[in-house]
Design a protein around this motif. Structure first.
Motif, PDB file in Angstrom:
ATOM      1  N   PRO A  13     -11.553 -45.408  -7.308  1.00 10.62           N
ATOM      2  CA  PRO A  13     -11.417 -44.736  -6.009  1.00 10.62           C
ATOM      3  C   PRO A  13     -11.908 -45.579  -4.834  1.00 10.62           C
ATOM      4  CG  PRO A  13     -13.237 -43.794  -7.258  1.00 10.62           C
ATOM      5  CD  PRO A  13     -12.536 -44.755  -8.173  1.00 10.62           C
ATOM      6  N   TRP A  14     -11.180 -45.444  -3.723  1.00  8.85           N
ATOM      7  CA  TRP A  14     -11.539 -46.108  -2.468  1.00  8.85           C
ATOM      8  C   TRP A  14     -12.297 -45.157  -1.551  1.00  8.85           C
ATOM      9  CZ3 TRP A  14      -7.073 -49.431  -0.088  1.00  8.85           C
ATOM     10  CH2 TRP A  14      -6.700 -50.436  -0.991  1.00  8.85           C
ATOM     11  N   ALA A  15     -12.387 -43.890  -1.921  1.00  5.90           N
ATOM     12  CA  ALA A  15     -12.988 -42.865  -1.069  1.00  5.90           C
ATOM     13  C   ALA A  15     -13.619 -41.804  -1.955  1.00  5.90           C
ATOM     14  CB  ALA A  15     -11.909 -42.249  -0.178  1.00  5.90           C
ATOM     15  N   PRO A  16     -14.494 -40.968  -1.387  1.00  3.03           N
ATOM     16  CA  PRO A  16     -15.097 -39.892  -2.181  1.00  3.03           C
ATOM     17  C   PRO A  16     -14.059 -38.977  -2.833  1.00  3.03           C
ATOM     18  CG  PRO A  16     -16.281 -40.138  -0.119  1.00  3.03           C
ATOM     19  CD  PRO A  16     -15.069 -41.027  -0.039  1.00  3.03           C
ATOM     20  N   VAL A  17     -12.955 -38.722  -2.145  1.00  3.35           N
ATOM     21  CA  VAL A  17     -11.813 -38.001  -2.716  1.00  3.35           C
ATOM     22  C   VAL A  17     -10.676 -39.008  -2.799  1.00  3.35           C
ATOM     23  CG1 VAL A  17     -10.120 -36.154  -2.387  1.00  3.35           C
ATOM     24  CG2 VAL A  17     -12.518 -35.781  -1.738  1.00  3.35           C
ATOM     25  N   HIS A  18     -10.159 -39.251  -3.989  1.00  2.00           N
ATOM     26  CA  HIS A  18      -9.035 -40.191  -4.145  1.00  2.00           C
ATOM     27  C   HIS A  18      -8.257 -39.809  -5.390  1.00  2.00           C
ATOM     28  CE1 HIS A  18      -7.582 -44.677  -4.206  1.00  2.00           C
ATOM     29  NE2 HIS A  18      -6.568 -43.797  -4.308  1.00  2.00           N
ATOM     30  N   PHE A  19      -7.076 -39.267  -5.165  1.00  2.00           N
ATOM     31  CA  PHE A  19      -6.213 -38.918  -6.288  1.00  2.00           C
ATOM     32  C   PHE A  19      -4.805 -39.409  -6.029  1.00  2.00           C
ATOM     33  CE2 PHE A  19      -6.545 -35.090  -3.615  1.00  2.00           C
ATOM     34  CZ  PHE A  19      -5.220 -34.759  -3.385  1.00  2.00           C
ATOM     35  N   LEU A  20      -4.028 -39.470  -7.104  1.00  2.00           N
ATOM     36  CA  LEU A  20      -2.647 -39.942  -7.057  1.00  2.00           C
ATOM     37  C   LEU A  20      -1.712 -38.791  -7.382  1.00  2.00           C
ATOM     38  CD1 LEU A  20      -3.362 -43.111  -9.122  1.00  2.00           C
ATOM     39  CD2 LEU A  20      -2.617 -43.152  -6.760  1.00  2.00           C
ATOM     40  N   MET A  21      -0.626 -38.713  -6.633  1.00  2.00           N
ATOM     41  CA  MET A  21       0.426 -37.723  -6.890  1.00  2.00           C
ATOM     42  C   MET A  21       1.654 -38.492  -7.368  1.00  2.00           C
ATOM     43  SD  MET A  21       0.050 -35.360  -3.480  1.00  2.00           S
ATOM     44  CE  MET A  21       0.827 -33.924  -4.238  1.00  2.00           C
ATOM     45  N   ILE A  22       2.194 -38.100  -8.529  1.00  2.00           N
ATOM     46  CA  ILE A  22       3.388 -38.774  -9.052  1.00  2.00           C
ATOM     47  C   ILE A  22       4.411 -37.737  -9.497  1.00  2.00           C
ATOM     48  CG2 ILE A  22       2.067 -40.790  -9.815  1.00  2.00           C
ATOM     49  CD1 ILE A  22       2.484 -39.783 -12.730  1.00  2.00           C
ATOM     50  N   PRO A  23       5.693 -38.096  -9.387  1.00  2.00           N
ATOM     51  CA  PRO A  23       6.690 -37.255 -10.044  1.00  2.00           C
ATOM     52  C   PRO A  23       6.656 -37.560 -11.540  1.00  2.00           C
ATOM     53  CG  PRO A  23       7.761 -39.098  -8.939  1.00  2.00           C
ATOM     54  CD  PRO A  23       6.291 -39.189  -8.634  1.00  2.00           C
ATOM     55  N   LYS A  24       6.915 -36.567 -12.363  1.00  2.00           N
ATOM     56  CA  LYS A  24       6.995 -36.821 -13.800  1.00  2.00           C
ATOM     57  C   LYS A  24       8.238 -37.651 -14.123  1.00  2.00           C
ATOM     58  CE  LYS A  24       4.149 -33.079 -15.528  1.00  2.00           C
ATOM     59  NZ  LYS A  24       4.079 -31.866 -16.355  1.00  2.00           N
ATOM     60  N   LEU A  25       9.267 -37.495 -13.345  1.00  3.68           N
ATOM     61  CA  LEU A  25      10.468 -38.314 -13.454  1.00  3.68           C
ATOM     62  C   LEU A  25      10.096 -39.747 -13.092  1.00  3.68           C
ATOM     63  CD1 LEU A  25      13.626 -38.213 -13.771  1.00  3.68           C
ATOM     64  CD2 LEU A  25      13.713 -37.873 -11.303  1.00  3.68           C
ATOM     65  N   HIS A  26      10.538 -40.719 -13.883  1.00  2.04           N
ATOM     66  CA  HIS A  26      10.224 -42.115 -13.581  1.00  2.04           C
ATOM     67  C   HIS A  26      11.128 -42.611 -12.452  1.00  2.04           C
ATOM     68  CE1 HIS A  26       8.798 -46.190 -14.111  1.00  2.04           C
ATOM     69  NE2 HIS A  26      10.056 -46.562 -13.980  1.00  2.04           N
ATOM     70  N   ILE A  27      10.559 -42.644 -11.255  1.00  2.00           N
ATOM     71  CA  ILE A  27      11.219 -43.222 -10.081  1.00  2.00           C
ATOM     72  C   ILE A  27      10.371 -44.437  -9.726  1.00  2.00           C
ATOM     73  CG2 ILE A  27      11.925 -42.853  -7.684  1.00  2.00           C
ATOM     74  CD1 ILE A  27      11.852 -39.800  -8.276  1.00  2.00           C
ATOM     75  N   PRO A  28      10.924 -45.645  -9.777  1.00  2.00           N
ATOM     76  CA  PRO A  28      10.098 -46.840  -9.583  1.00  2.00           C
ATOM     77  C   PRO A  28       9.354 -46.929  -8.246  1.00  2.00           C
ATOM     78  CG  PRO A  28      12.167 -47.433 -10.615  1.00  2.00           C
ATOM     79  CD  PRO A  28      12.282 -45.996 -10.205  1.00  2.00           C
ATOM     80  N   SER A  29       9.979 -46.492  -7.158  1.00  2.00           N
ATOM     81  CA  SER A  29       9.315 -46.588  -5.858  1.00  2.00           C
ATOM     82  C   SER A  29      10.035 -45.719  -4.837  1.00  2.00           C
ATOM     83  CB  SER A  29       9.297 -48.040  -5.360  1.00  2.00           C
ATOM     84  OG  SER A  29      10.572 -48.402  -4.848  1.00  2.00           O
ATOM     85  N   MET A  30       9.507 -45.683  -3.627  1.00  2.00           N
ATOM     86  CA  MET A  30      10.157 -44.962  -2.522  1.00  2.00           C
ATOM     87  C   MET A  30      11.563 -45.508  -2.267  1.00  2.00           C
ATOM     88  SD  MET A  30       8.420 -42.630  -0.703  1.00  2.00           S
ATOM     89  CE  MET A  30       6.779 -42.105  -0.316  1.00  2.00           C
ATOM     90  N   ALA A  31      11.768 -46.785  -2.568  1.00  2.00           N
ATOM     91  CA  ALA A  31      13.058 -47.429  -2.299  1.00  2.00           C
ATOM     92  C   ALA A  31      14.200 -46.832  -3.120  1.00  2.00           C
ATOM     93  CB  ALA A  31      12.964 -48.933  -2.555  1.00  2.00           C
ATOM     94  N   GLN A  32      13.895 -46.164  -4.227  1.00  2.00           N
ATOM     95  CA  GLN A  32      14.934 -45.573  -5.074  1.00  2.00           C
ATOM     96  C   GLN A  32      15.185 -44.105  -4.769  1.00  2.00           C
ATOM     97  OE1 GLN A  32      12.563 -47.776  -6.594  1.00  2.00           O
ATOM     98  NE2 GLN A  32      14.160 -49.295  -6.303  1.00  2.00           N
ATOM     99  N   LEU A  33      14.469 -43.529  -3.811  1.00  2.00           N
ATOM    100  CA  LEU A  33      14.683 -42.117  -3.483  1.00  2.00           C
ATOM    101  C   LEU A  33      16.050 -41.895  -2.862  1.00  2.00           C
ATOM    102  CD1 LEU A  33      11.220 -41.123  -1.969  1.00  2.00           C
ATOM    103  CD2 LEU A  33      12.170 -40.416  -4.174  1.00  2.00           C
ATOM    104  N   GLY A  34      16.652 -40.773  -3.219  1.00  2.00           N
ATOM    105  CA  GLY A  34      17.922 -40.369  -2.641  1.00  2.00           C
ATOM    106  C   GLY A  34      17.824 -38.943  -2.140  1.00  2.00           C
ATOM    107  N   PRO A  35      18.889 -38.442  -1.548  1.00  2.00           N
ATOM    108  CA  PRO A  35      18.885 -37.075  -1.023  1.00  2.00           C
ATOM    109  C   PRO A  35      18.517 -36.033  -2.089  1.00  2.00           C
ATOM    110  CG  PRO A  35      20.879 -38.226  -0.340  1.00  2.00           C
ATOM    111  CD  PRO A  35      20.159 -39.114  -1.309  1.00  2.00           C
TER     112      PRO A  35
END
Length: 124
Positions: A41-63
């Protein structure tokens, strides 16, 4: 579905965490999302949110991912408060999503960092 987007990638650290193959400190999960504490962690509160679907990055997001990403954005403030962030406007939190090599993405699975809590934790 794009060839890069799949239900599960057997070589992906975050897919393995979401599947329970690697232990994590879970913050929240449902059919589409998995949220867990960052192990460095970089901060007292630090968590990660992920989709369960494997999407490599923001660059692969679609509508077709708008609903999923909208759910993440609505859930983030709720979880931030539950995890110890002070309320807006005096409190708050930071959200960060690195994308690609130049964006300093280390794990090739879309993830959003949520960080907050009392300062000084300025970093990045």
């Amino acid at each position: 579905m794009s060839a890069l987007i799949r239900e599960f990638d057997a070589h992906c650290l975050f897919c393995k965490i979401a599947a329970g193959q690697i232990p994590s400190k879970i913050v929240y999960q449902d059919d589409e999302l998995f949220v867990f504490h960052d192990i460095h962690p970089w901060a007292p509160v630090h968590f990660l949110m992920i989709p369960k679907l494997h999407i490599p990055s923001m660059a692969q997001l679609g509508p077709e991912h708008a609903g999923l990403m909208g759910r993440m954005m609505v859930l983030a403030p709720q979880l931030a408060l539950q995890q110890g962030c002070s309320p807006y406007p005096d409190g708050g939190f930071r959200m960060l999503s690195n994308t690609g090599a130049e964006g300093r993405q280390e794990v090739q699975h879309l993830h959003v960092h949520v960080m907050g809590g009392p300062r000084p934790w300025l970093r990045g």
